[in-house]
Write a protein that holds these residues in place. Structure first.
Motif, PDB file in Angstrom:
ATOM      1  N   ARG A  96       1.102  -0.901   0.401  1.00 19.91           N
ATOM      2  CA  ARG A  96       0.313  -0.057  -0.040  1.00 19.91           C
ATOM      3  C   ARG A  96       0.921   1.246  -0.024  1.00 19.91           C
ATOM      4  NH1 ARG A  96      -2.368  -0.007   6.174  1.00 19.91           N
ATOM      5  NH2 ARG A  96      -0.391   0.602   7.340  1.00 19.91           N
ATOM      6  N   PRO A  97       0.321   2.548  -0.168  1.00 19.40           N
ATOM      7  CA  PRO A  97       1.359   3.873  -0.517  1.00 19.40           C
ATOM      8  C   PRO A  97       2.052   4.002   0.994  1.00 19.40           C
ATOM      9  CG  PRO A  97      -0.788   3.816  -1.022  1.00 19.40           C
ATOM     10  CD  PRO A  97      -1.185   2.419  -0.721  1.00 19.40           C
ATOM     11  N   GLY A  98       2.949   4.475   0.626  1.00 18.57           N
ATOM     12  CA  GLY A  98       4.032   4.591   2.448  1.00 18.57           C
ATOM     13  C   GLY A  98       4.905   3.018   2.218  1.00 18.57           C
ATOM     14  N   GLU A  99       5.014   1.462   2.000  1.00 18.76           N
ATOM     15  CA  GLU A  99       5.729   0.767   2.048  1.00 18.76           C
ATOM     16  C   GLU A  99       6.875   0.840   1.269  1.00 18.76           C
ATOM     17  OE1 GLU A  99       5.025  -1.098   4.833  1.00 18.76           O
ATOM     18  OE2 GLU A  99       3.458   0.115   5.273  1.00 18.76           O
ATOM     19  N   LEU A 100       7.858   0.203   1.643  1.00 13.67           N
ATOM     20  CA  LEU A 100       9.309  -0.386   1.076  1.00 13.67           C
ATOM     21  C   LEU A 100       8.232  -1.842   0.842  1.00 13.67           C
ATOM     22  CD1 LEU A 100      12.351   0.428   0.261  1.00 13.67           C
ATOM     23  CD2 LEU A 100      12.426  -1.254   2.874  1.00 13.67           C
ATOM     24  N   VAL A 101       9.031  -2.516  -0.756  1.00 17.57           N
ATOM     25  CA  VAL A 101       9.004  -4.130  -0.936  1.00 17.57           C
ATOM     26  C   VAL A 101      10.632  -4.177  -1.923  1.00 17.57           C
ATOM     27  CG1 VAL A 101       7.929  -4.973  -2.777  1.00 17.57           C
ATOM     28  CG2 VAL A 101       6.681  -2.572  -2.626  1.00 17.57           C
ATOM     29  N   VAL A 102      10.656  -5.142  -0.951  1.00 20.69           N
ATOM     30  CA  VAL A 102      12.255  -5.999  -1.171  1.00 20.69           C
ATOM     31  C   VAL A 102      12.189  -6.502  -2.172  1.00 20.69           C
ATOM     32  CG1 VAL A 102      14.337  -6.630  -0.321  1.00 20.69           C
ATOM     33  CG2 VAL A 102      13.925  -5.204   0.757  1.00 20.69           C
ATOM     34  N   LEU A 103      12.477  -6.498  -3.874  1.00 22.27           N
ATOM     35  CA  LEU A 103      12.931  -7.068  -4.441  1.00 22.27           C
ATOM     36  C   LEU A 103      13.794  -8.281  -4.590  1.00 22.27           C
ATOM     37  CD1 LEU A 103      11.439  -5.456  -8.120  1.00 22.27           C
ATOM     38  CD2 LEU A 103      10.390  -6.754  -6.318  1.00 22.27           C
ATOM     39  N   THR A 104      13.830  -9.409  -4.688  1.00 27.41           N
ATOM     40  CA  THR A 104      15.306 -10.521  -4.765  1.00 27.41           C
ATOM     41  C   THR A 104      14.872 -11.046  -6.684  1.00 27.41           C
ATOM     42  OG1 THR A 104      15.205 -10.876  -2.238  1.00 27.41           O
ATOM     43  CG2 THR A 104      16.475 -12.855  -3.986  1.00 27.41           C
ATOM     44  N   MET A 105      16.206 -10.949  -7.067  1.00 24.46           N
ATOM     45  CA  MET A 105      15.989 -11.543  -8.327  1.00 24.46           C
ATOM     46  C   MET A 105      17.160 -12.119  -8.768  1.00 24.46           C
ATOM     47  SD  MET A 105      15.550  -7.343  -9.880  1.00 24.46           S
ATOM     48  CE  MET A 105      16.335  -6.858  -7.632  1.00 24.46           C
ATOM     49  N   THR A 106      16.872 -13.136  -9.145  1.00 26.06           N
ATOM     50  CA  THR A 106      17.992 -14.394  -9.478  1.00 26.06           C
ATOM     51  C   THR A 106      18.361 -14.077 -10.901  1.00 26.06           C
ATOM     52  OG1 THR A 106      17.805 -15.759  -7.957  1.00 26.06           O
ATOM     53  CG2 THR A 106      18.464 -16.715  -9.099  1.00 26.06           C
ATOM     54  N   VAL A 107      19.049 -13.758 -11.388  1.00 25.61           N
ATOM     55  CA  VAL A 107      19.310 -13.753 -13.138  1.00 25.61           C
ATOM     56  C   VAL A 107      19.947 -14.971 -13.424  1.00 25.61           C
ATOM     57  CG1 VAL A 107      19.579 -11.874 -12.689  1.00 25.61           C
ATOM     58  CG2 VAL A 107      21.504 -13.127 -12.709  1.00 25.61           C
ATOM     59  N   PRO A 108      19.659 -15.672 -15.514  1.00 26.59           N
ATOM     60  CA  PRO A 108      20.037 -16.729 -15.384  1.00 26.59           C
ATOM     61  C   PRO A 108      21.943 -17.300 -15.218  1.00 26.59           C
ATOM     62  CG  PRO A 108      19.430 -15.088 -16.526  1.00 26.59           C
ATOM     63  CD  PRO A 108      19.110 -14.847 -15.718  1.00 26.59           C
ATOM     64  N   ALA A 109      22.491 -15.805 -15.637  1.00 20.17           N
ATOM     65  CA  ALA A 109      24.250 -15.612 -15.554  1.00 20.17           C
ATOM     66  C   ALA A 109      24.365 -14.478 -14.903  1.00 20.17           C
ATOM     67  CB  ALA A 109      24.139 -15.388 -16.724  1.00 20.17           C
ATOM     68  N   GLN A 110      25.886 -14.511 -14.010  1.00 16.65           N
ATOM     69  CA  GLN A 110      26.743 -13.514 -13.865  1.00 16.65           C
ATOM     70  C   GLN A 110      26.323 -12.344 -14.756  1.00 16.65           C
ATOM     71  OE1 GLN A 110      29.729 -13.757 -11.695  1.00 16.65           O
ATOM     72  NE2 GLN A 110      29.754 -16.262 -11.275  1.00 16.65           N
ATOM     73  N   THR A 111      25.932 -10.918 -14.674  1.00 13.24           N
ATOM     74  CA  THR A 111      25.862  -9.648 -15.052  1.00 13.24           C
ATOM     75  C   THR A 111      26.146  -8.732 -13.995  1.00 13.24           C
ATOM     76  OG1 THR A 111      24.478  -8.676 -16.145  1.00 13.24           O
ATOM     77  CG2 THR A 111      23.755  -9.697 -13.923  1.00 13.24           C
TER      78      THR A 111
END
Length: 272
Positions: free
Chosen positions: A22-37
């Motif tokens: 909701r407005p005012g909140e923090l979201v932590v995204l975790t992303m796993t990529v197929p190869a190192q970048t």
């Protein structure tokens, strides 16, 4: 390798962690990529969101949902330079913020014309700071509370000062006694350490990658602009400077330009 297998190989896996959406909140995204970048492009709510590596193929990004974001579904796009990409939908729920009515010095509600030039300069200073964060991650480890006292005013509260509606409350207030030491919530560089018209004696810490802490209304400032500070380092003392009804500490957090609840930051990235 068939085309279907190749398509699957370049997809980025995305997951999200938050208290609520909701407005005012923090979201932590975790992303796993197929190869190192060496870089990862993340875009959400019309803003570029800095990403940082936490493992060989794992990255994270701190996505703030600003106070003014309307309820709805928003796509977050993620991409690497070599063509791997993903889209993740964030469904923002409605939230009704309550209203608070306060009585303060009228000069901080309707400032005298003699102060307008100062107010404009300080607004321009803050805008420039939010737009130019350190490009590297300067925080390290969990975030900590700047004072031990509980927060006593809700983030996002619609403020009415002396009967006049003003901006929503973009931080958390802690009803700490005057003179209480104020600690840095995490490491970073001090980019402001000076009195400001509305927030009084103010310290802003650039934690890097678009993340900032603003600590306001202090009686004493114990750091200087340009200083590097460590987690829990004393940066000043609680006071009652600026637009206040009494001694307390105000803590604002900005994440890539979004105003987010500091308690949301503590819930996600604070000490267990």
């Amino acid at each position: 390798m068939g085309l279907e297998t190749l398509a699957l190989a370049v997809v980025i896996e995305v997951s999200a962690h938050s208290r609520t959406i909701r407005p005012g909140e923090l979201v932590v995204l975790t992303m796993t990529v197929p190869a190192q970048t060496d870089s990862l492009e993340v875009r959400a709510f019309g803003r570029n969101i800095p990403a940082f590596r936490t493992g060989d193929r794992v990255w994270q990004a701190l996505v703030g949902i600003d106070l003014d974001v309307r309820p709805g579904t928003y796509a977050v796009s993620v991409a690497t330079l070599d063509g791997a990409r993903a889209s993740y939908d964030v469904v923002v729920n409605p939230h009704a913020f309550r209203t608070r009515r306060l009585t303060v010095d009228e000069a901080f509600v309707t400032p005298p014309p003699s102060e307008q030039a100062r107010i404009d300069r300080e607004a321009a200073l803050l805008d420039a700071i939010w737009r130019a964060p350190a490009p590297d991650r300067l925080w390290d480890g969990p975030f900590v509370r700047p004072v031990s006292d509980a927060a006593n005013s809700a983030f996002g509260t619609r403020s009415v000062f002396n009967g006049k509606p003003r901006n929503a409350h973009g931080g958390a207030d802690f009803l700490s006694p005057a003179g209480t030491p104020v600690h840095a919530p995490n490491g970073g560089r001090v980019v402001v350490a000076r009195p400001l018209y509305f927030s009084g004696n103010t310290v802003i810490i650039d934690h890097g990658l678009g993340l900032f802490s603003l600590l306001a209304h202090m009686s004493v400032i114990d750091v200087h602009e340009g200083d590097l500070v460590a987690t829990s380092q004393v940066i000043g003392k609680v006071g009652a400077t600026g637009r206040v009804t009494g001694p307390h500490l105000h803590w604002t957090v900005r994440a890539a330009g979004a105003r987010v609840d500091p308690l949301s930051l503590l819930a996600l990235l604070g000490q267990p």
